[in-house]
Design a protein around this motif. Structure first.
Motif, short mmCIF file in Angstrom:
data_model
loop_
_atom_site.label_atom_id
_atom_site.label_comp_id
_atom_site.label_asym_id
_atom_site.label_seq_id
_atom_site.Cartn_x
_atom_site.Cartn_y
_atom_site.Cartn_z
N GLN A 198 0.85 -1.19 0.00
CA GLN A 198 0.00 0.00 0.00
C GLN A 198 0.88 1.24 0.00
O GLN A 198 1.95 1.26 0.62
CB GLN A 198 -0.94 0.00 1.21
CG GLN A 198 -2.01 -1.06 1.10
CD GLN A 198 -3.01 -0.99 2.22
OE1 GLN A 198 -2.77 -0.40 3.26
NE2 GLN A 198 -4.15 -1.64 2.01
N TYR A 199 0.41 2.26 -0.70
CA TYR A 199 1.14 3.52 -0.86
C TYR A 199 0.22 4.68 -0.55
O TYR A 199 -0.96 4.66 -0.87
CB TYR A 199 1.66 3.67 -2.30
CG TYR A 199 2.66 2.63 -2.69
CD1 TYR A 199 4.02 2.87 -2.58
CD2 TYR A 199 2.26 1.39 -3.18
CE1 TYR A 199 4.96 1.92 -2.95
CE2 TYR A 199 3.18 0.43 -3.54
CZ TYR A 199 4.52 0.70 -3.43
OH TYR A 199 5.46 -0.25 -3.77
N LEU A 200 0.79 5.70 0.07
CA LEU A 200 0.10 6.95 0.33
C LEU A 200 0.38 7.90 -0.82
O LEU A 200 1.54 8.12 -1.18
CB LEU A 200 0.61 7.58 1.63
CG LEU A 200 0.18 9.01 1.92
CD1 LEU A 200 -1.29 9.07 2.27
CD2 LEU A 200 1.02 9.60 3.04
N LEU A 201 -0.65 8.44 -1.42
CA LEU A 201 -0.53 9.52 -2.39
C LEU A 201 -0.99 10.78 -1.67
O LEU A 201 -2.19 11.00 -1.48
CB LEU A 201 -1.40 9.27 -3.63
CG LEU A 201 -1.24 7.92 -4.34
CD1 LEU A 201 -2.14 7.88 -5.57
CD2 LEU A 201 0.19 7.65 -4.72
N ALA A 202 -0.04 11.57 -1.18
CA ALA A 202 -0.34 12.75 -0.39
C ALA A 202 -0.46 13.98 -1.29
O ALA A 202 0.46 14.28 -2.04
CB ALA A 202 0.75 12.98 0.66
N VAL A 203 -1.58 14.66 -1.21
CA VAL A 203 -1.81 15.88 -1.99
C VAL A 203 -1.23 17.06 -1.21
O VAL A 203 -1.67 17.34 -0.10
CB VAL A 203 -3.32 16.09 -2.26
CG1 VAL A 203 -3.56 17.35 -3.06
CG2 VAL A 203 -3.92 14.87 -2.96
N ILE A 204 -0.26 17.74 -1.80
CA ILE A 204 0.41 18.86 -1.14
C ILE A 204 -0.17 20.17 -1.68
O ILE A 204 -0.03 20.48 -2.86
CB ILE A 204 1.94 18.80 -1.39
CG1 ILE A 204 2.49 17.41 -1.05
CG2 ILE A 204 2.64 19.91 -0.62
CD1 ILE A 204 2.27 16.97 0.38
N GLU A 205 -0.83 20.92 -0.79
CA GLU A 205 -1.47 22.18 -1.18
C GLU A 205 -0.65 23.36 -0.69
O GLU A 205 -0.04 23.29 0.38
CB GLU A 205 -2.87 22.27 -0.57
CG GLU A 205 -3.85 21.30 -1.14
CD GLU A 205 -5.26 21.52 -0.60
OE1 GLU A 205 -5.48 22.46 0.20
OE2 GLU A 205 -6.14 20.75 -0.98
N PRO A 206 -0.69 24.46 -1.44
CA PRO A 206 -0.02 25.67 -0.95
C PRO A 206 -0.81 26.27 0.22
O PRO A 206 -2.03 26.23 0.23
CB PRO A 206 -0.04 26.60 -2.16
CG PRO A 206 -1.17 26.12 -3.00
CD PRO A 206 -1.30 24.64 -2.75
N SER A 207 -0.09 26.79 1.20
CA SER A 207 -0.74 27.43 2.35
C SER A 207 -0.99 28.91 2.11
O SER A 207 -1.70 29.55 2.88
CB SER A 207 0.12 27.26 3.61
OG SER A 207 0.19 25.91 3.96
N VAL A 208 -0.38 29.46 1.08
CA VAL A 208 -0.53 30.87 0.76
C VAL A 208 -1.12 31.02 -0.64
O VAL A 208 -1.04 30.10 -1.45
CB VAL A 208 0.82 31.62 0.85
CG1 VAL A 208 1.33 31.62 2.28
CG2 VAL A 208 1.84 31.01 -0.07
N GLY A 209 -1.71 32.15 -0.90
CA GLY A 209 -2.28 32.41 -2.21
C GLY A 209 -3.77 32.12 -2.23
O GLY A 209 -4.34 31.56 -1.30
#
Length: 114
Positions: free
Chosen positions: A3-14
């Motif tokens: 099993q693998y984690l696909l982590a969605v990385i979002e910007p904290s600014v903008g």
């Protein structure tokens, strides 16, 4: 299979995407999830509220301190995730690529330890 984690990385600014653009992204994400389910690799997925909704529990001696907010402030944060079950890292990376195309965001692919 691993099993693998696909982590969605979002910007904290903008600013977030405009509503019309967000609708298109969500349609692509739904298609990605449907494809993963049909392929038999999808295990679980979910989106997260913003970091400001977090509560951090930090051990200190014999106690655990509770604080509002994320562990650290950063320019990026975990916005959501998908768990996939694949034969190998190459297959997981292919699903990560498809997730990145759907979300238009960086995706971190990580194997679970077991």
């Amino acid at each position: 299979m691993k099993q693998y984690l696909l982590a969605v990385i979002e910007p904290s600014v903008g600013e977030p995407p405009a509503p019309a653009q967000m609708q298109k992204i969500m349609e692509r994400v739904a298609e990605f999830e449907r494809s993963a389910k049909e392929a038999g690799v999808w295990v679980f997925s979910g989106g997260l509220h913003p970091p400001s909704s977090a509560t951090t529990l930090r051990p200190k001696g014999d106690d655990v301190l509770v604080t509002d907010g994320p562990f650290v402030e950063g320019k990026e944060h975990l916005g959501g995730f998908t768990i996939v079950q694949c034969e190998d890292l190459d297959a997981a990376l292919e699903w990560g690529r498809r997730c990145a195309e759907a979300t238009t965001l960086p995706i971190e692919v990580r194997p679970f330890r077991w």
